[in-house]
Scaffold this motif. Structure first.
Motif, PDB file in Angstrom:
ATOM      1  N   LYS A  50       0.829  -1.210   0.000  1.00 18.26           N
ATOM      2  CA  LYS A  50       0.000   0.000   0.000  1.00 18.26           C
ATOM      3  C   LYS A  50       0.864   1.262   0.000  1.00 18.26           C
ATOM      4  O   LYS A  50       0.532   2.264  -0.642  1.00 18.26           O
ATOM      5  CB  LYS A  50      -0.932  -0.012   1.220  1.00 18.26           C
ATOM      6  CG  LYS A  50      -1.995  -1.102   1.173  1.00 18.26           C
ATOM      7  CD  LYS A  50      -2.835  -1.108   2.437  1.00 18.26           C
ATOM      8  CE  LYS A  50      -3.953  -2.138   2.379  1.00 18.26           C
ATOM      9  NZ  LYS A  50      -3.487  -3.513   2.189  1.00 18.26           N
ATOM     10  N   VAL A  51       1.946   1.197   0.747  1.00 15.39           N
ATOM     11  CA  VAL A  51       2.879   2.329   0.761  1.00 15.39           C
ATOM     12  C   VAL A  51       3.477   2.528  -0.625  1.00 15.39           C
ATOM     13  O   VAL A  51       3.569   3.650  -1.136  1.00 15.39           O
ATOM     14  CB  VAL A  51       3.993   2.107   1.805  1.00 15.39           C
ATOM     15  CG1 VAL A  51       5.084   3.167   1.658  1.00 15.39           C
ATOM     16  CG2 VAL A  51       3.415   2.148   3.217  1.00 15.39           C
ATOM     17  N   THR A  52       3.883   1.442  -1.253  1.00 18.04           N
ATOM     18  CA  THR A  52       4.458   1.501  -2.593  1.00 18.04           C
ATOM     19  C   THR A  52       3.486   2.113  -3.591  1.00 18.04           C
ATOM     20  O   THR A  52       3.852   2.966  -4.402  1.00 18.04           O
ATOM     21  CB  THR A  52       4.863   0.088  -3.065  1.00 18.04           C
ATOM     22  OG1 THR A  52       5.804  -0.469  -2.146  1.00 18.04           O
ATOM     23  CG2 THR A  52       5.476   0.138  -4.452  1.00 18.04           C
ATOM     24  N   GLU A  53       2.235   1.673  -3.517  1.00 17.73           N
ATOM     25  CA  GLU A  53       1.213   2.192  -4.424  1.00 17.73           C
ATOM     26  C   GLU A  53       0.952   3.673  -4.178  1.00 17.73           C
ATOM     27  O   GLU A  53       0.805   4.461  -5.123  1.00 17.73           O
ATOM     28  CB  GLU A  53      -0.081   1.391  -4.249  1.00 17.73           C
ATOM     29  CG  GLU A  53      -1.263   1.890  -5.078  1.00 17.73           C
ATOM     30  CD  GLU A  53      -1.022   1.764  -6.580  1.00 17.73           C
ATOM     31  OE1 GLU A  53      -1.670   2.515  -7.334  1.00 17.73           O
ATOM     32  OE2 GLU A  53      -0.211   0.913  -6.980  1.00 17.73           O
ATOM     33  N   LEU A  54       0.905   4.046  -2.902  1.00 17.06           N
ATOM     34  CA  LEU A  54       0.649   5.450  -2.568  1.00 17.06           C
ATOM     35  C   LEU A  54       1.765   6.350  -3.091  1.00 17.06           C
ATOM     36  O   LEU A  54       1.511   7.431  -3.627  1.00 17.06           O
ATOM     37  CB  LEU A  54       0.521   5.610  -1.054  1.00 17.06           C
ATOM     38  CG  LEU A  54       0.242   7.031  -0.548  1.00 17.06           C
ATOM     39  CD1 LEU A  54      -1.102   7.519  -1.062  1.00 17.06           C
ATOM     40  CD2 LEU A  54       0.271   7.083   0.970  1.00 17.06           C
ATOM     41  N   LEU A  55       3.005   5.906  -2.943  1.00 12.18           N
ATOM     42  CA  LEU A  55       4.133   6.710  -3.407  1.00 12.18           C
ATOM     43  C   LEU A  55       4.174   6.806  -4.933  1.00 12.18           C
ATOM     44  O   LEU A  55       4.738   7.749  -5.487  1.00 12.18           O
ATOM     45  CB  LEU A  55       5.444   6.113  -2.905  1.00 12.18           C
ATOM     46  CG  LEU A  55       5.682   6.218  -1.393  1.00 12.18           C
ATOM     47  CD1 LEU A  55       6.963   5.493  -1.002  1.00 12.18           C
ATOM     48  CD2 LEU A  55       5.760   7.679  -0.963  1.00 12.18           C
ATOM     49  N   SER A  56       3.545   5.843  -5.591  1.00 12.01           N
ATOM     50  CA  SER A  56       3.539   5.848  -7.058  1.00 12.01           C
ATOM     51  C   SER A  56       2.406   6.684  -7.628  1.00 12.01           C
ATOM     52  O   SER A  56       2.577   7.350  -8.656  1.00 12.01           O
ATOM     53  CB  SER A  56       3.422   4.409  -7.591  1.00 12.01           C
ATOM     54  OG  SER A  56       4.546   3.644  -7.220  1.00 12.01           O
ATOM     55  N   SER A  57       1.255   6.663  -6.963  1.00 14.70           N
ATOM     56  CA  SER A  57       0.087   7.323  -7.556  1.00 14.70           C
ATOM     57  C   SER A  57      -0.654   8.262  -6.609  1.00 14.70           C
ATOM     58  O   SER A  57      -1.643   8.883  -7.014  1.00 14.70           O
ATOM     59  CB  SER A  57      -0.892   6.266  -8.070  1.00 14.70           C
ATOM     60  OG  SER A  57      -1.306   5.400  -7.014  1.00 14.70           O
ATOM     61  N   GLY A  58      -0.205   8.383  -5.367  1.00 14.30           N
ATOM     62  CA  GLY A  58      -0.902   9.236  -4.411  1.00 14.30           C
ATOM     63  C   GLY A  58      -0.603  10.719  -4.602  1.00 14.30           C
ATOM     64  O   GLY A  58       0.361  11.094  -5.276  1.00 14.30           O
ATOM     65  N   THR A  59      -1.437  11.555  -4.006  1.00 12.77           N
ATOM     66  CA  THR A  59      -1.229  13.000  -4.060  1.00 12.77           C
ATOM     67  C   THR A  59      -0.180  13.414  -3.036  1.00 12.77           C
ATOM     68  O   THR A  59       0.155  12.641  -2.128  1.00 12.77           O
ATOM     69  CB  THR A  59      -2.537  13.742  -3.754  1.00 12.77           C
ATOM     70  OG1 THR A  59      -2.930  13.456  -2.394  1.00 12.77           O
ATOM     71  CG2 THR A  59      -3.646  13.311  -4.703  1.00 12.77           C
ATOM     72  N   ASP A  60       0.332  14.626  -3.167  1.00 15.68           N
ATOM     73  CA  ASP A  60       1.299  15.129  -2.187  1.00 15.68           C
ATOM     74  C   ASP A  60       0.694  15.133  -0.789  1.00 15.68           C
ATOM     75  O   ASP A  60       1.371  14.809   0.199  1.00 15.68           O
ATOM     76  CB  ASP A  60       1.739  16.551  -2.556  1.00 15.68           C
ATOM     77  CG  ASP A  60       2.666  16.577  -3.759  1.00 15.68           C
ATOM     78  OD1 ASP A  60       3.135  15.503  -4.168  1.00 15.68           O
ATOM     79  OD2 ASP A  60       2.913  17.675  -4.296  1.00 15.68           O
ATOM     80  N   LYS A  61      -0.585  15.491  -0.691  1.00 10.06           N
ATOM     81  CA  LYS A  61      -1.262  15.539   0.607  1.00 10.06           C
ATOM     82  C   LYS A  61      -1.305  14.153   1.248  1.00 10.06           C
ATOM     83  O   LYS A  61      -1.063  14.003   2.450  1.00 10.06           O
ATOM     84  CB  LYS A  61      -2.682  16.082   0.449  1.00 10.06           C
ATOM     85  CG  LYS A  61      -3.463  16.169   1.758  1.00 10.06           C
ATOM     86  CD  LYS A  61      -4.864  16.699   1.533  1.00 10.06           C
ATOM     87  CE  LYS A  61      -5.662  16.710   2.844  1.00 10.06           C
ATOM     88  NZ  LYS A  61      -7.054  17.222   2.637  1.00 10.06           N
ATOM     89  N   GLU A  62      -1.621  13.125   0.457  1.00  9.08           N
ATOM     90  CA  GLU A  62      -1.696  11.758   0.976  1.00  9.08           C
ATOM     91  C   GLU A  62      -0.323  11.258   1.417  1.00  9.08           C
ATOM     92  O   GLU A  62      -0.189  10.599   2.461  1.00  9.08           O
ATOM     93  CB  GLU A  62      -2.277  10.832  -0.093  1.00  9.08           C
ATOM     94  CG  GLU A  62      -3.756  11.085  -0.379  1.00  9.08           C
ATOM     95  CD  GLU A  62      -4.262  10.322  -1.589  1.00  9.08           C
ATOM     96  OE1 GLU A  62      -5.462  10.007  -1.647  1.00  9.08           O
ATOM     97  OE2 GLU A  62      -3.442  10.034  -2.496  1.00  9.08           O
TER      98      GLU A  62
END
Length: 276
Positions: A171-183
Motif C-alpha cells: 500500500k505504501v508503494t502504491e501510494l508513493l507511485s500514484s498518491g497525491t502530495d497531501k496523501e
C-alpha cells in the motif's frame, strides 16, 4: 479544513455522547498550558481525557483509574492520531472520534484501567506496539481495518513483520507511485508520530520493513518532505539492515473442541474403511 478548536469540538461531541450512555460525566477542566486543549470525563472506575497538543499536532485519548478523590492521574495513552488543521478536515476529525469510540466500546477495554504488569521498558522505549501502529495506519489505508481483524483472528500472535510486508508495504508503494502530495505527507506524518510513540518492536517495522522497501530516490524525497528529523536519522541508520529475514509467526493452534471433532471424523472414516 477545520480549525483545531472546531475539530476538537467534533471529536469530543461524538465521544461524550457515547460516554454518557456508559454513565460518564463531563468535567469542567482548563489547561494551564497554552499548547494544549483538554477535556475530562469521569466514571465510577475509569476516567478518560482527550488532549490536543498543538506543537505535535497530536489528538490523544488517555485513561486512568478513579479514586475516592477523583482521577489518580496515572494516565495511560489509549490512542494517538495526527491532526493538522492546515490540511485535515472535519472528516478526519470524525474518523478520530470514531476510533476513540471504538476503543472505549470494545469489551476488552474494560481491562485497560488495570493492565497486566509488563517488563520494564528502556527509557527511550515508547508504548505503541505493532497492532497499535497498524491501526493508526487505517487513517491512511482504510482497508487495513478488516485485514488487521483477520490477522488477529487467524494467528496466536500478531505477525508484525509478515503482516507489514504483505499488507502495509504494498500500500505504501502504491501510494508513493500514484498518491497525491497531501496523501504522501499524511503518511509521513503518521509514520513520524508512531516512530516517536512506538515501542522497540514497532520502530524497526517502520524503518527496516517499510522505509527500506523504498528504493527509488524520487519516492524517498517525497516521503521525507514531512518526515521528522528523528525518523530521517533512524531510516539512514537502518539502511544496513535491508533485506533482513524474520521467521514467520505460527498459525493459531486448534482448540480442544476442534481436535476432538477432527479425531471423531478420522475414527468414523477408519470405521467405514474397515480399519477397526
Amino acid at each position: 479544513m477545520a480549525t483545531i478548536e472546531k475539530a476538537f469540538e467534533i471529536v469530543n461531541k461524538k465521544f461524550e455522547a457515547v460516554l454518557n450512555t456508559q454513565g460518564f460525566a463531563s468535567q469542567k477542566v482548563a489547561s494551564t498550558d497554552s499548547n494544549e486543549l483538554v477535556t475530562l470525563y469521569t466514571g465510577e472506575a475509569v476516567a478518560y481525557s482527550v488532549i490536543y497538543y498543538k506543537d505535535k499536532k497530536h489528538m490523544v485519548l488517555r485513561s486512568c483509574d478513579m479514586t475516592e478523590d477523583g482521577p489518580d492521574n496515572e494516565w495511560k495513552t489509549v490512542a494517538t492520531w495526527m491532526y493538522d488543521p492546515l490540511t485535515d478536515t472535519e472528516k478526519e476529525a470524525e474518523s478520530i472520534a470514531n476510533d476513540f469510540i471504538d476503543n472505549v466500546s470494545a469489551p476488552v477495554f474494560k481491562q485497560v484501567s488495570r493492565p497486566k504488569k509488563k517488563k520494564k521498558k528502556d527509557s527511550d522505549d515508547g508504548n505503541g506496539d505493532p497492532v497499535f501502529f497498524s491501526k493508526r495506519l487505517v487513517a491512511v489505508f482504510p482497508e487495513l481495518k478488516d485485514e488487521i481483524r483477520e490477522e488477529q483472528d487467524s494467528y496466536e500472535e500478531f505477525r508484525a513483520v509478515t503482516f507489514t510486508k504483505e499488507h502495509i508495504v504494498p500500500k505504501v508503494t502504491e501510494l508513493l507511485s500514484s498518491g497525491t502530495d497531501k496523501e504522501i505527507d499524511k503518511l509521513a506524518e503518521v509514520l513520524s508520530a508512531q516512530y516517536s510513540y512506538g515501542d522497540i518492536d514497532t520502530r524497526p517495522l517502520i524503518t527496516i520493513v517499510i522505509l527500506n522497501s523504498i528504493t527509488d530516490s524520487d519516492k524517498k524525497e517525497a516521503i521525507k518532505r514531512e518526515m521528522s528529523d528523528d525518523l530521517k536519522k533512524a531510516w539512514a541508520a537502518a539502511e544496513k539492515y535491508r533485506g533482513k529475514k524474520v521467521k514467520p509467526a505460527k498459525q493459531k493452534k486448534p482448540s480442544m473442541m476442534q481436535k476432538l471433532m477432527a479425531e471423531s471424523i478420522e475414527n468414523q472414516k477408519a470405521l467405514n474403511e474397515g480399519r477397526f
